[in-house]
Design a protein around this motif. Structure first.
Motif, PDB file in Angstrom:
ATOM      1  N   ILE A 235     -17.435  13.294  32.741  1.00 39.30           N
ATOM      2  CA  ILE A 235     -16.693  12.034  32.813  1.00 39.30           C
ATOM      3  C   ILE A 235     -16.150  11.862  34.222  1.00 39.30           C
ATOM      4  O   ILE A 235     -15.468  12.738  34.751  1.00 39.30           O
ATOM      5  CB  ILE A 235     -15.551  12.007  31.791  1.00 39.30           C
ATOM      6  CG1 ILE A 235     -16.071  12.255  30.377  1.00 39.30           C
ATOM      7  CG2 ILE A 235     -14.799  10.675  31.855  1.00 39.30           C
ATOM      8  CD1 ILE A 235     -17.020  11.194  29.878  1.00 39.30           C
ATOM      9  N   ILE A 236     -16.463  10.726  34.840  1.00 40.94           N
ATOM     10  CA  ILE A 236     -15.900  10.392  36.155  1.00 40.94           C
ATOM     11  C   ILE A 236     -14.531   9.769  35.902  1.00 40.94           C
ATOM     12  O   ILE A 236     -14.413   8.711  35.277  1.00 40.94           O
ATOM     13  CB  ILE A 236     -16.813   9.423  36.922  1.00 40.94           C
ATOM     14  CG1 ILE A 236     -18.184  10.071  37.167  1.00 40.94           C
ATOM     15  CG2 ILE A 236     -16.172   9.021  38.243  1.00 40.94           C
ATOM     16  CD1 ILE A 236     -19.185   9.147  37.826  1.00 40.94           C
ATOM     17  N   GLU A 237     -13.488  10.420  36.401  1.00 34.22           N
ATOM     18  CA  GLU A 237     -12.118   9.991  36.128  1.00 34.22           C
ATOM     19  C   GLU A 237     -11.389   9.687  37.428  1.00 34.22           C
ATOM     20  O   GLU A 237     -11.857  10.005  38.530  1.00 34.22           O
ATOM     21  CB  GLU A 237     -11.363  11.088  35.376  1.00 34.22           C
ATOM     22  CG  GLU A 237     -12.000  11.557  34.088  1.00 34.22           C
ATOM     23  CD  GLU A 237     -11.180  12.669  33.451  1.00 34.22           C
ATOM     24  OE1 GLU A 237      -9.983  12.450  33.209  1.00 34.22           O
ATOM     25  OE2 GLU A 237     -11.738  13.755  33.222  1.00 34.22           O
ATOM     26  N   HIS A 238     -10.187   9.112  37.234  1.00 31.95           N
ATOM     27  CA  HIS A 238      -9.322   8.907  38.391  1.00 31.95           C
ATOM     28  C   HIS A 238      -8.917  10.253  38.995  1.00 31.95           C
ATOM     29  O   HIS A 238      -8.897  10.423  40.216  1.00 31.95           O
ATOM     30  CB  HIS A 238      -8.059   8.134  37.987  1.00 31.95           C
ATOM     31  CG  HIS A 238      -8.298   6.659  37.836  1.00 31.95           C
ATOM     32  ND1 HIS A 238      -8.742   5.867  38.859  1.00 31.95           N
ATOM     33  CD2 HIS A 238      -8.163   5.845  36.758  1.00 31.95           C
ATOM     34  CE1 HIS A 238      -8.877   4.609  38.435  1.00 31.95           C
ATOM     35  NE2 HIS A 238      -8.529   4.565  37.161  1.00 31.95           N
ATOM     36  N   LYS A 239      -8.536  11.202  38.146  1.00 33.98           N
ATOM     37  CA  LYS A 239      -8.156  12.533  38.629  1.00 33.98           C
ATOM     38  C   LYS A 239      -8.405  13.540  37.519  1.00 33.98           C
ATOM     39  O   LYS A 239      -8.427  13.213  36.330  1.00 33.98           O
ATOM     40  CB  LYS A 239      -6.685  12.568  39.051  1.00 33.98           C
ATOM     41  CG  LYS A 239      -5.698  12.108  38.002  1.00 33.98           C
ATOM     42  CD  LYS A 239      -4.293  12.130  38.553  1.00 33.98           C
ATOM     43  CE  LYS A 239      -3.258  11.622  37.542  1.00 33.98           C
ATOM     44  NZ  LYS A 239      -3.445  10.229  37.180  1.00 33.98           N
ATOM     45  N   LYS A 240      -8.610  14.802  37.912  1.00 33.45           N
ATOM     46  CA  LYS A 240      -8.917  15.868  36.973  1.00 33.45           C
ATOM     47  C   LYS A 240      -7.744  16.841  36.789  1.00 33.45           C
ATOM     48  O   LYS A 240      -7.827  17.767  35.970  1.00 33.45           O
ATOM     49  CB  LYS A 240     -10.125  16.676  37.464  1.00 33.45           C
ATOM     50  CG  LYS A 240     -11.461  15.939  37.379  1.00 33.45           C
ATOM     51  CD  LYS A 240     -11.935  15.823  35.936  1.00 33.45           C
ATOM     52  CE  LYS A 240     -13.345  15.275  35.858  1.00 33.45           C
ATOM     53  NZ  LYS A 240     -13.799  15.168  34.439  1.00 33.45           N
TER      54      LYS A 240
END
Length: 754
Positions: A235-240
Motif C-alpha cells: 500500500i502506497i501511503e502518506h507515511k509508514k
C-alpha cells in the motif's frame, strides 16, 4: 480621561498588520485556491509596496485580482517575476482601518509543504513617510495527493494469562483520503513461545477502522509482541511510521489448586475412610498433562490400604502413564495423561485407623505440568479435611461435632522433657494449647468458643481507649478483671482477684493478682484476660516455695506459661497452684515539667537537640555514648516475643513485651513486623522495609524516624541474628544515624556493611 496604561492596552489590541488569508491551507493536488492580501487596523496610509514569494515547483499562480480601492488608485503596478515572486505597488487616496489589497489564485500542481510569504512589505502616509509599526502573517500550504494512511489504534491482550492461549485484539484505522485495498496485518510473539500470525484485510475504506481478533495465541510469562500493518509495503501511503508497534507483555499466571477432600467424621480404630485428590481451576486454554506428588500421613495412626487414579485411560487424550508406590508413611504417585481439563478428581486413597490419635494427611512435593511441559507455578494446595480426629471414650480431647467445620487443624507440641503432653487446636485466626494431664477429658464446645470471642471483642474495645490518669487506669483494670474468662478448668479454684496501682514518673504500674488453688493431683487452668493496649511487663507466680516468672510459650515449664493468642489478649496456663501476679503498665501522655527531657523537633530530623538529663538507672551501663544513654533514658523499649525481649534488655532492663502498638512517647522497636506489633504498624513509615528476605540472612537494620511527633528507633533483622547484629552495633554508636545502617552478624560480631 483614559490612563496611559489603558491607551497602551488599546494600542496593543489593535496593532496594524499585513496578512495573507487564510494563513493555513490544506489543498488536494490539482485543485485551485485563493489567497487575499489584507491590511488590518492600519493608520491612515496612502501607499503600499511588497513582494509575494511562493514555490513554483508546488504552486502555479493563475491570476491576480486587485481590490476596487487599489484598482482605482492613481498609481498601481503588479509584476510577475521568474523566481516565483510577485511585486505589488500602489499609491493613491488615503485609507485607514481594514483593506483588501489583492486576491491571488493558485493551482496546486505537486505534493509538498510550502509557504506563501510577504517580503519587503512597506506602508507610507500621505506625506510619503514610511510607517514601520506593523506585523506580517504568511500562509502555510500543504498540497497532498489522496492516499491511504494506515494506523494502529490499539492492541489489547484479552484476559492475559501466562502459559495459556489468549486472544489478542488489534484495532487499525485508515486515516487517509483513499481506501486501502488488499493488505496484511502480522502479529509476532517472541519469548519462550515463538510464533507469527497473519491476517488479510480485503478493504479498509478511508476514515474507517476495523478490529482483528487473533485467537489462541500462546503467551509465556514475558513476551515481546510486535504488530505490523502491510509488512510487504503493498500500500502506497502518506507515511509508514504508524504502521508498526512493539511492546512487552507480562501476563499473570492463573492459579490452580490441588484439593485433598473428605466428608468423613472422626472414625474409630479399625474403621476405614476415603480421601480424594482433585485438580481444580484448570481451563481449556491450559490443560494439565502430568501430576507428581507425595501423600503424607502418620504411620502410627493410619495405614494407607489403597491408592488409585480416577482418570479412565480409554477416555484420555493421548498417552496415559501412571506410577504408585505405597509405603508405611506415604504414597508417592505420578500420572501422565493426554489432557486434564476443568475440575477433576484424579485419585482416591483408602485409609484405615490403626489406633487412637490424630494424623495430618497432607500433600507435599506437588508438581503439575501443562501440555507444553511447563510447570504450574501458581498453585494452591488446599485441605478441605486436613486433620482426622480419631476419638473414643479414652481420648483426652473431645470436640463437639457441630464444631468440626470450625477446627482448622490440630498438632502435637513437643514436651521438651516435661511429663506433660500438649495439643494445639487451631480455629480461625486463633489457637488453644491444651496440656494433657492424667486422664482428664477436655471438652471443646460452643460455650468455649463464645468465651474466646467475647474476650477478643472486649480487648478490641479496650485498645481504642487511652489512659490519662490513675482513675482511668483503675477503670481499665476493672474491665480487664470483669472480662476475664476461665477457658478450661479441670481442678482449680480461682479466687481473690484484685489489683493495685503505683505511679512511677509518667508510667502507671499495676499488679493484678489472683489465687489459683489446685484441688486435684493433676489439674489444668487456662484463663484469658482482655488487656487491650496495656503493656505486659511480667507475670510472677508464687508456688509457696519460690517465685517463678512465667515465660511466653514455655511449654516445658512444670508451673505454667503465657501466650498472646490475639493482639490485646493475654492467656495464662497453669498446671500448679500458685498466687499469680500480672504486672501491667501504661505510659501517660507527656507533660511539661522541670525534670522532663526537652526536645526541639524539626521536619528534617527526628531530634535536633537533647538537653543533658540524668541517665535512667534502667539504661544498660555498657552502652558507649552518653548521648545514646540520654535518648534511651527517655524512651520505652518494646519487643514482640521472648527472644527479642532478651535482646531489648541489653538496652534497658525494663524493656517490655507488648501486644499493642500505641505510640505515646519516644520508642525503640526491637524486632520485625512478624513478631512486634509496633514494627507491624510502623514498618512502612521507614525507608527500608524488613522481611524474612530483606536485608537478608544474619543481617539487620538500624533506622530512625519521627512519627506522630515522637522519635522512633527501629532495630530489626530478617532473622534473630540480624536483629542481634543491629542491636549490638547500636550500642557502639556515638549518635543516632541520619540514614539507615545495614549490619551483618559475623563470626567476630556485628559488622557495618552499608
Amino acid at each position: 480621561m483614559l490612563s496611559i496604561m489603558a491607551l497602551l492596552v488599546i494600542n496593543s489590541c489593535f496593532a496594524a498588520s499585513i496578512e495573507l488569508s487564510p494563513n493555513v491551507i490544506n489543498i488536494q493536488k490539482g485543485n485551485n485556491f485563493t489567497v487575499d492580501v489584507l491590511l488590518r487596523d492600519i493608520p491612515e496610509i496612502a501607499g503600499y509596496d511588497s513582494k509575494l514569494n511562493y514555490d513554483k515547483t508546488i504552486l502555479k499562480l493563475n491570476s491576480i485580482s486587485l481590490s476596487t480601492d487599489v484598482n482605482s488608485a492613481s498609481l498601481k503596478d503588479t509584476n510577475l517575476n521568474n523566481d516565483g515572486s510577485v511585486s505589488l505597488l500602489w499609491m493613491g487616496n488615503s485609507v485607514t482601518g481594514n483593506l483588501t489589497v489583492a486576491t491571488f489564485t493558485f493551482e496546486a500542481i505537486n505534493e509538498g509543504d510550502t509557504k506563501i510569504s510577504l517580503k519587503n512589505a512597506a506602508l507610507s502616509d500621505i506625506e510619503g513617510q514610511g510607517i514601520n509599526n506593523f506585523d506580517t502573517l504568511d500562509s502555510e500550504v500543504l498540497v497532498f495527493e489522496p492516499k491511504p494512511d494506515l494506523s494502529i489504534q490499539n492492541v489489547t491482550v484479552v484476559k492475559s494469562n501466562a502459559y495459556e492461549k489468549n486472544n489478542i485484539s488489534i484495532i487499525i484505522k485508515n486515516i487517509g483520503q483513499l481506501d486501502a485495498v488488499g493488505f496484511n496485518v502480522s502479529l509476532e510473539i517472541s519469548g519462550i513461545f515463538e510464533s507469527k500470525y497473519i491476517k488479510t484485510v480485503e478493504l479498509l475504506p478511508n476514515n474507517s477502522d476495523a478490529e482483528l481478533i487473533f485467537e489462541d495465541v500462546l503467551l509465556g510469562p514475558n513476551n515481546q509482541i510486535s504488530v505490523h500493518i502491510d509488512p510487504e509495503n503493498n500500500i502506497i501511503e502518506h507515511k509508514k511510521e504508524n504502521n508498526q508497534i512493539t511492546f512487552n507483555e507480562k501476563p499473570l499466571e492463573r492459579h490452580i489448586s490441588m484439593i485433598l477432600n473428605s466428608n468423613i467424621h472422626p472414625v474409630n480404630t479399625g474403621e476405614t475412610f476415603e480421601v480424594t485428590v482433585s485438580l481444580n481451576n484448570l481451563t481449556k486454554n491450559r490443560p494439565a498433562k502430568a501430576v507428581d506428588g507425595i501423600l503424607k500421613f502418620d504411620s502410627n495412626v493410619l495405614e494407607c490400604l489403597n491408592f488409585t487414579f480416577e482418570l479412565v485411560p480409554s477416555e484420555a487424550e493421548g498417552s496415559y502413564l501412571e506410577n504408585i508406590t505405597i509405603s508405611k508413611k506415604d504414597v508417592k504417585f505420578s500420572i501422565v495423561d493426554g489432557e486434564i481439563k476443568g475440575d477433576t478428581v484424579i485419585a482416591k486413597a483408602t485409609f484405615k485407623a490403626l489406633t487412637v490419635g490424630n494424623s495430618n494427611i497432607s500433600l507435599e512435593s506437588i508438581v503439575v505440568s501443562d501440555v507444553e511441559g511447563y510447570e504450574f507455578n501458581k498453585m494452591d494446595v488446599k485441605y478441605n479435611y486436613i486433620m482426622y480426629k480419631f476419638l473414643n471414650d479414652s481420648k483426652n480431647i473431645v470436640i463437639e461435632e457441630s464444631l468440626f467445620n470450625k477446627i482448622n487443624k490440630t498438632k502435637e507440641i513437643s514436651n521438651n522433657g516435661s511429663d506433660i503432653n500438649m495439643t494445639e487446636i487451631f480455629f480461625g485466626n486463633d489457637s488453644l494449647v491444651i496440656p494433657i494431664v492424667n486422664s482428664h477429658v477436655h471438652k471443646i464446645n460452643q460455650e468455649l468458643f463464645e468465651k474466646i470471642e467475647d474476650i477478643l471483642n472486649n480487648a478490641n474495645d479496650l485498645k481504642k481507649t487511652k489512659i490519662n490518669n490513675e482513675s482511668e487506669m483503675s477503670s481499665r483494670l476493672n474491665k480487664t478483671l470483669e472480662g476475664s474468662q476461665e477457658i478450661l478448668n479441670s481442678g482449680f479454684n480461682v479466687s481473690n482477684m484484685g489489683y493495685d496501682i503505683k505511679k512511677d514518673g509518667n508510667i502507671l504500674k499495676s499488679r493484678l493478682t489472683f489465687n489459683a488453688v489446685n484441688t486435684t493431683n493433676k489439674s489444668v487452668l487456662i484463663m484469658r484476660f482482655p488487656i487491650g493496649n496495656l503493656n505486659l511487663d511480667e507475670i510472677i507466680v508464687d508456688t509457696g516455695t519460690e517465685n517463678v516468672t512465667l515465660l511466653e510459650n514455655e511449654f516445658s515449664s512444670t508451673v505454667g506459661w503465657y501466650r498472646i493468642p490475639s493482639e490485646g489478649v493475654l492467656e495464662i496456663t497453669l498446671v500448679k497452684d500458685p498466687l499469680v501476679t500480672i504486672k501491667l503498665s501504661s505510659v501517660l501522655p507527656s507533660t511539661d515539667s522541670p525534670s522532663s527531657t526537652n526536645r526541639r523537633r524539626s521536619s528534617s530530623q527526628s531530634v535536633t537537640t537533647i538537653d543533658q538529663t540524668e541517665i535512667s538507672k534502667n539504661v544498660i551501663s555498657s552502652i558507649k555514648s552518653e548521648k545514646i544513654k540520654q535518648i534511651l533514658s527517655n524512651a520505652k523499649v518494646v519487643a514482640g516475643n521472648t527472644v527479642d525481649h532478651n535482646y531489648a534488655a541489653n538496652l534497658r532492663t525494663d524493656s517490655i513485651i507488648t501486644t499493642v502498638s500505641e505510640l505515646n512517647q519516644d520508642t525503640v522497636i526491637v524486632g520485625g513486623p512478624l513478631a512486634n506489633p509496633y514494627a507491624k504498624m510502623y514498618d512502612n513509615k521507614f525507608d527500608l522495609k524488613i522481611t524474612n528476605d530483606y536485608p537478608g540472612e544474619n543481617k539487620g537494620v538500624i533506622q530512625v524516624k519521627e512519627i506522630n511527633g515522637y522519635m522512633v528507633i527501629y532495630i530489626a533483622g530478617s532473622d534473630r541474628f540480624g536483629t542481634l547484629a543491629a542491636l549490638e552495633y547500636f550500642k557502639t554508636l556515638d549518635e543516632l544515624p541520619e540514614k539507615p545502617l545495614i549490619i551483618e552478624w559475623t563470626s567476630t560480631g556485628s559488622k557495618l556493611i552499608k
